[in-house]
Design an enzyme around this catalytic site. Structure first.
Site, mmCIF file in Angstrom:
data_model
loop_
_atom_site.group_PDB
_atom_site.id
_atom_site.type_symbol
_atom_site.label_atom_id
_atom_site.label_comp_id
_atom_site.label_asym_id
_atom_site.label_seq_id
_atom_site.Cartn_x
_atom_site.Cartn_y
_atom_site.Cartn_z
ATOM 1 C CE1 TYR A 144 -21.412 75.599 -34.580
ATOM 2 C CE2 TYR A 144 -20.594 76.318 -32.433
ATOM 3 C CZ TYR A 144 -21.414 76.506 -33.532
ATOM 4 O OH TYR A 144 -22.239 77.608 -33.569
ATOM 5 C CG ASP A 239 -12.238 76.366 -32.162
ATOM 6 O OD1 ASP A 239 -12.163 76.961 -31.065
ATOM 7 O OD2 ASP A 239 -13.304 76.219 -32.777
ATOM 8 C CE LYS A 267 -17.585 78.516 -25.223
ATOM 9 N NZ LYS A 267 -19.031 78.732 -25.293
#
Length: 428
Positions: A144, A239, A267
């Site tokens: 994702y 990613d 994050k």
């Protein structure tokens, strides 16, 4: 069993917020029941609106590498807020955080701060297309990369699968240039490159998948991607929104010893505040405006609060032994869970990537792709989730989400978790 105040709070929220939440996974649709409303956190623990405490393995889905309300992070945010929250002008903090990231991840020569992992991945795709002059991008089933139209694509059962929109509202034309392949299947990727190689701008991959639970890439798979990109002129994009500063202090790229051309970060670099970054080779990054023709901008990109929070988090996390101790703690947690599951006759497979982990209710001794994760016992996970929740352990409310550990997780948190798991495994 849910806390007494969470149910009316969720009913109220549902009257004003779509589905009662602002991010879909929070709604507990995958596990059933009512979401638990939280009111505070400290260290490895969070507290719900009724005052019940839980050992937290969600950690805001990864950014709280130092745990909740770490004093250094809170101080940095508070001091910075007192001087102003946003200026729409450059600040020293942006450069300081970029220098810190580059020191930890030397392969990143230039950075562009953005506001979310979705924005970082969206910008990576645009930059790769602009730099290469090609249109196609390749992604993997179960990975994702945010809710970018071109990347919301489901992989079909075939090896060579062209993009099919994975959400209403995404026109088929938007995903016509998106290729998909099974994760950890380098032969499938080779077939795609044989047919489309000179039209592929970028390969986007989570080197440690955190969105089909925690599934690390096979080293040979990542090496194969690097070789194919080098041969074809495509850009390899890691990613690392989840794996950055978690799989290793230097991210999955340090763990595997493989340098991507571009890296998407998020994050942890915000330390709990919303920020992210796109970084990579200077010759590629310099194609972004204002030095290059590929446009990208954001009013709140690099805002002082997020930069200060990220700096404090990375400074604390990069102290000698801090990250390594958290990795060792994670290994002890998984070993304890496997032992207790085996004692109760419950099949459990685990993955670990630094301070990320995955729990899989399966008899298999191998979980390498989306199909493996989907074949796990989802009903048993639901029962395990609710049992652990009742026992004061907070896990992500989905069998397709990774777990996270912080440097604040200690012996008390470990024993509480393992004692709870022993009781819940017995019930399973």
């Amino acid at each position: 069993m849910m806390t007494s105040r969470s149910e009316p709070l969720f009913e109220q929220a549902s009257q004003y917020l779509v589905g009662g939440v602002n991010s879909a996974v929070r709604a507990f649709r995958a596990v059933g029941g009512t979401p638990v409303f939280m009111r505070r956190g400290e260290g490895a623990w969070i507290e719900d609106v009724d005052g019940k405490q839980y050992v937290d393995y969600v950690l805001s889905y990864g950014p709280l590498a130092m745990g909740h309300a770490h004093p250094d992070v809170v101080r940095a945010i508070t001091d910075t807020a007192a001087r102003g929250t946003s200026f729409g002008a450059p600040t020293e903090l942006e450069t300081e955080l970029a220098m810190k990231v580059q020191a930890i991840m030397p392969g990143i020569e230039r950075l562009r701060m953005v506001n979310s992992g979705t924005e970082a991945c969206m910008s990576a795709v645009r930059l790769a297309r602009g730099y290469t002059g090609r249109d196609r991008v390749l992604k993997f089933r179960g990975n994702y990369h945010g809710h970018v139209d071109a990347l919301l694509v489901e992989a079909g059962s075939g090896v060579l699968t062209l993009g099919i929109p994975g959400s209403p509202g995404v026109p088929a034309a938007v995903t016509e240039t998106t290729l998909t392949a099974p994760y950890n299947d380098i032969d499938a990727v080779r077939q795609l490159f044989a047919e489309y190689g000179d039209t592929i701008a970028a390969v986007l991959v989570e080197p440690v998948s955190g969105n089909m639970n925690c599934v690390p890439a096979l080293p040979s798979f990542l090496r194969g991607l690097r070789e194919l990109c080098d041969e074809s002129g495509a850009l390899l994009v890691f990613d690392e929104v989840m794996s950055g500063f978690r799989a290793a202090l230097g991210g999955a790229q340090a763990w595997y010893g493989i340098d991507p051309d571009l890296t998407c970060l998020g994050k942890v670099i915000g330390g709990g505040l919303p920020t992210a970054a796109l970084g990579g080779r200077a010759d590629v990054m310099d194609w972004l405006a204002p030095t290059g023709p590929v446009y990208q901008a954001g009013t709140l990109s690099g805002n002082p609060l997020a930069m200060a929070s990220g700096l404090a988090t990375l400074a604390a996390l990069s102290q000698p032994g801090v990250h390594a101790d958290a990795v060792a703690w994670t290994a002890r947690l998984l070993e304890g869970l496997r032992e207790r599951a085996a004692g109760a006759g419950v099949p459990l497979f685990t993955h670990q990537a630094g301070t990320m982990f995955g729990l899989f209710f399966t008899d298999s001794d191998s979980v390498v792709g989306f199909e493996d994760v989907a074949a796990c016992d989802g009903e048993r996970f639901k029962r395990f989730f609710h049992g652990m929740l009742e026992a004061g352990v907070y896990l992500a409310p989905s069998a397709f989400e990774a777990g996270f550990v912080s440097t604040a997780h200690d012996e008390t948190a470990l024993q509480h978790t393992l004692d709870a798991a022993e009781r819940v495994f017995a019930d399973l």
